[in-house]
Write a protein that holds these residues in place. Structure first.
Motif, mmCIF file in Angstrom:
data_model
loop_
_atom_site.group_PDB
_atom_site.id
_atom_site.type_symbol
_atom_site.label_atom_id
_atom_site.label_comp_id
_atom_site.label_asym_id
_atom_site.label_seq_id
_atom_site.Cartn_x
_atom_site.Cartn_y
_atom_site.Cartn_z
ATOM 1 N N TYR A 64 -1.831 2.041 9.177
ATOM 2 C CA TYR A 64 -2.773 1.465 8.210
ATOM 3 C C TYR A 64 -4.022 0.925 8.899
ATOM 4 O O TYR A 64 -3.989 0.498 10.050
ATOM 5 C CB TYR A 64 -2.109 0.340 7.413
ATOM 6 N N THR A 65 -5.128 0.947 8.126
ATOM 7 C CA THR A 65 -6.400 0.406 8.587
ATOM 8 C C THR A 65 -6.882 -0.623 7.578
ATOM 9 O O THR A 65 -6.802 -0.397 6.367
ATOM 10 C CB THR A 65 -7.451 1.520 8.731
ATOM 11 N N LEU A 66 -7.389 -1.757 8.077
ATOM 12 C CA LEU A 66 -7.909 -2.809 7.223
ATOM 13 C C LEU A 66 -9.434 -2.797 7.264
ATOM 14 O O LEU A 66 -10.045 -2.589 8.322
ATOM 15 C CB LEU A 66 -7.405 -4.184 7.682
ATOM 16 N N ILE A 73 -9.894 -7.718 1.191
ATOM 17 C CA ILE A 73 -9.455 -6.837 2.273
ATOM 18 C C ILE A 73 -8.887 -5.568 1.644
ATOM 19 O O ILE A 73 -8.001 -5.632 0.778
ATOM 20 C CB ILE A 73 -8.382 -7.505 3.155
ATOM 21 N N ALA A 74 -9.400 -4.432 2.058
ATOM 22 C CA ALA A 74 -8.891 -3.136 1.601
ATOM 23 C C ALA A 74 -7.986 -2.561 2.673
ATOM 24 O O ALA A 74 -8.364 -2.486 3.851
ATOM 25 C CB ALA A 74 -10.038 -2.175 1.308
ATOM 26 N N VAL A 75 -6.785 -2.169 2.280
ATOM 27 C CA VAL A 75 -5.803 -1.589 3.192
ATOM 28 C C VAL A 75 -5.621 -0.127 2.827
ATOM 29 O O VAL A 75 -5.337 0.194 1.673
ATOM 30 C CB VAL A 75 -4.456 -2.331 3.103
ATOM 31 N N ARG A 76 -5.787 0.750 3.813
ATOM 32 C CA ARG A 76 -5.678 2.187 3.557
ATOM 33 C C ARG A 76 -4.757 2.834 4.599
ATOM 34 O O ARG A 76 -4.791 2.458 5.776
ATOM 35 C CB ARG A 76 -7.051 2.866 3.621
ATOM 36 N N CYS A 100 0.835 -1.207 0.000
ATOM 37 C CA CYS A 100 0.000 0.000 0.000
ATOM 38 C C CYS A 100 0.867 1.253 0.000
ATOM 39 O O CYS A 100 0.654 2.150 -0.801
ATOM 40 C CB CYS A 100 -0.932 -0.007 1.208
ATOM 41 N N GLY A 101 1.864 1.266 0.896
ATOM 42 C CA GLY A 101 2.738 2.444 0.946
ATOM 43 C C GLY A 101 1.940 3.696 1.235
ATOM 44 O O GLY A 101 1.204 3.793 2.216
ATOM 45 N N ARG A 102 2.050 4.673 0.336
ATOM 46 C CA ARG A 102 1.312 5.934 0.478
ATOM 47 C C ARG A 102 0.141 6.015 -0.497
ATOM 48 O O ARG A 102 -0.472 7.064 -0.678
ATOM 49 C CB ARG A 102 2.253 7.122 0.236
ATOM 50 N N GLN A 103 -0.168 4.900 -1.163
ATOM 51 C CA GLN A 103 -1.301 4.899 -2.079
ATOM 52 C C GLN A 103 -2.606 5.004 -1.292
ATOM 53 O O GLN A 103 -2.678 4.626 -0.120
ATOM 54 C CB GLN A 103 -1.307 3.614 -2.908
ATOM 55 N N PRO A 104 -3.674 5.480 -1.932
ATOM 56 C CA PRO A 104 -4.953 5.612 -1.217
ATOM 57 C C PRO A 104 -5.496 4.277 -0.726
ATOM 58 O O PRO A 104 -6.098 4.206 0.349
ATOM 59 C CB PRO A 104 -5.882 6.238 -2.268
ATOM 60 N N VAL A 105 -5.286 3.193 -1.491
ATOM 61 C CA VAL A 105 -5.826 1.903 -1.080
ATOM 62 C C VAL A 105 -5.080 0.779 -1.790
ATOM 63 O O VAL A 105 -4.598 0.940 -2.909
ATOM 64 C CB VAL A 105 -7.353 1.816 -1.375
ATOM 65 N N TRP A 106 -4.955 -0.352 -1.099
ATOM 66 C CA TRP A 106 -4.457 -1.594 -1.694
ATOM 67 C C TRP A 106 -5.473 -2.669 -1.371
ATOM 68 O O TRP A 106 -5.802 -2.892 -0.211
ATOM 69 C CB TRP A 106 -3.091 -1.965 -1.116
ATOM 70 N N ARG A 107 -6.012 -3.300 -2.411
ATOM 71 C CA ARG A 107 -7.004 -4.356 -2.226
ATOM 72 C C ARG A 107 -6.383 -5.707 -2.546
ATOM 73 O O ARG A 107 -5.678 -5.857 -3.537
ATOM 74 C CB ARG A 107 -8.229 -4.117 -3.106
ATOM 75 N N LEU A 126 7.567 5.434 -4.211
ATOM 76 C CA LEU A 126 8.404 6.631 -4.400
ATOM 77 C C LEU A 126 7.576 7.774 -4.983
ATOM 78 O O LEU A 126 7.680 8.921 -4.551
ATOM 79 C CB LEU A 126 9.571 6.318 -5.336
ATOM 80 N N GLU A 127 6.771 7.445 -5.994
ATOM 81 C CA GLU A 127 5.929 8.473 -6.622
ATOM 82 C C GLU A 127 4.972 9.085 -5.605
ATOM 83 O O GLU A 127 4.795 10.317 -5.549
ATOM 84 C CB GLU A 127 5.143 7.858 -7.780
ATOM 85 N N ALA A 128 4.356 8.226 -4.764
ATOM 86 C CA ALA A 128 3.433 8.726 -3.748
ATOM 87 C C ALA A 128 4.152 9.599 -2.726
ATOM 88 O O ALA A 128 3.639 10.648 -2.313
ATOM 89 C CB ALA A 128 2.742 7.549 -3.061
ATOM 90 N N ASP A 129 5.362 9.190 -2.313
ATOM 91 C CA ASP A 129 6.147 9.994 -1.367
ATOM 92 C C ASP A 129 6.496 11.348 -1.967
ATOM 93 O O ASP A 129 6.453 12.381 -1.283
ATOM 94 C CB ASP A 129 7.429 9.256 -0.981
ATOM 95 N N TRP A 130 6.868 11.348 -3.262
ATOM 96 C CA TRP A 130 7.230 12.602 -3.927
ATOM 97 C C TRP A 130 6.021 13.532 -4.029
ATOM 98 O O TRP A 130 6.135 14.731 -3.787
ATOM 99 C CB TRP A 130 7.785 12.308 -5.319
ATOM 100 N N ARG A 131 4.850 12.987 -4.361
ATOM 101 C CA ARG A 131 3.642 13.819 -4.449
ATOM 102 C C ARG A 131 3.294 14.410 -3.078
ATOM 103 O O ARG A 131 2.878 15.565 -2.975
ATOM 104 C CB ARG A 131 2.463 12.983 -4.961
#
Length: 338
Positions: A256-258, A266-269, A214-221, A303-308
């Motif tokens: 993170y929250t599941l 399972i959605a990870v945010r 997931c990192g810094r992305q809005p969601v990982w499913r 990396l892209e999410a961290d840079w944004r």
């Protein structure tokens, strides 16, 4: 003492004291290698796990063979996290490193949230023995180099200095070439310090997977079936699903929250996200490909999410060339500070 050739190099030659890297960076930022976060290298069992694990996912093939003392556990991995964190702090400071490390047992115990009692030192010794005894055969790429090889999680370890009561004070550790190569290529991710406060093995493993995917992305499913496989849990799917629901209810993971979604998903945010303006800079596929070359082994989308996030928190300035700004940031981040 444990591990083959505890006082020699991989070629059997003596190691001089100057060849050791001394772990003395106070409060180094916790970091873990990407391969260990991606794949279930460590046992989640609280009892000695002597089963041979064969794991295949996409192009990765792993066989993990424990010693008679059992497979290294996810809590044993704290030792590797401490070593990786110290090495990365030195690399970022422009200092010379080595896969041969000298560390203070008390510092290791404190940094990883362990007891500094006599029992804490005994458990630490047991962890060293499991790490040295667990053998891995894999084709996982580290440092942009894919090889099929077998190795221990650590090559060797040795108690260098003891108290009069026999308690370890100073310990030398030799990391595997595979792990050291991952560190040199910066194939690592930062962990929350609260990771060490997680006392249940599955909670730790879920955090590692969330941080990696997931990192810094809005969601990982992810499906429950895939999560079960990637976690390394040996529980039946029905039991694993019940364990997930209990963790979802308590919400103990740092950062993170599941959430359970229809379809056994399972959605990870992330718990906190920086709201990006509508005019957030867009990166070209060519820029992401170049970033992968500049930072081999790194999670490019993280990396892209961290840079944004950095761009937004710095005032969201207008960028004439987002690609150029992003690649310049990657170069600076991936180079030792002088």
């Amino acid at each position: 003492m444990s591990g083959a050739n505890p006082t020699g190099s991989a070629m059997g030659q003596p190691i001089g004291q100057s060849d050791f890297f001394v772990c003395d960076f106070f409060a180094a930022v916790p970091k873990h290698d990407l391969a260990a976060m991606e794949h279930p290298l460590f046992s989640l069992s609280t009892r000695p796990d002597r089963r041979i694990l064969n794991y295949t996912h996409n192009d990765a093939e792993i066989t993990i063979t424990p010693s008679v003392k059992g497979r290294a556990t996810i809590f044993d991995a704290d030792i590797l996290i401490f070593c990786i964190s110290q090495l990365m702090a030195a690399i970022n400071a422009g200092k010379k490193t080595s896969r041969h490390l000298t560390l203070t047992a008390h510092d290791l115990l404190l940094a990883t949230g362990r007891e500094t009692s006599g029992d804490g030192y005994k458990r630490l010794r047991d962890a060293f023995e499991r790490l040295a005894g667990t053998r891995i055969t894999t084709n996982i790429t580290t440092g942009a180099l894919e090889t099929t090889s077998g190795f221990g999680l650590i090559e060797s370890w040795e108690i260098v200095r003891r108290t009069r009561a026999g308690r370890m004070v100073s310990v030398s550790v030799t990391l595997s070439e595979w792990l050291y190569r991952a560190v040199l290529s910066k194939s690592v991710l930062t962990l929350s310090r609260d990771y060490f406060s997680l006392r249940k093995p599955l909670e730790r493993r879920l955090y590692e997977l969330a941080r990696k995917h997931c990192g810094r992305q809005p969601v990982w499913r992810v499906s429950v079936e895939t999560l079960l496989k990637k976690s390394g849990s040996t529980s039946p799917r029905r039991v694993f699903r019940a364990m997930l629901r209990e963790i979802i209810t308590r919400d103990p993971l740092p950062e993170y929250t599941l959430v359970e979604e229809p379809g056994d998903i399972i959605a990870v945010r992330p718990q906190t996200l920086v709201d990006l303006p509508d005019r957030a800079p867009q990166l070209s596929p060519e820029a992401l490909e170049e970033a992968h070359r500049l930072a081999p082994g790194a999670d490019i989308y993280a990396l892209e999410a961290d840079w944004r996030t950095m761009w937004a928190t710095s005032g969201a300035p207008r960028l004439l060339s987002p690609d150029k700004a992003f690649l310049g940031w990657v170069k600076k981040r991936n180079s030792p500070r002088r």
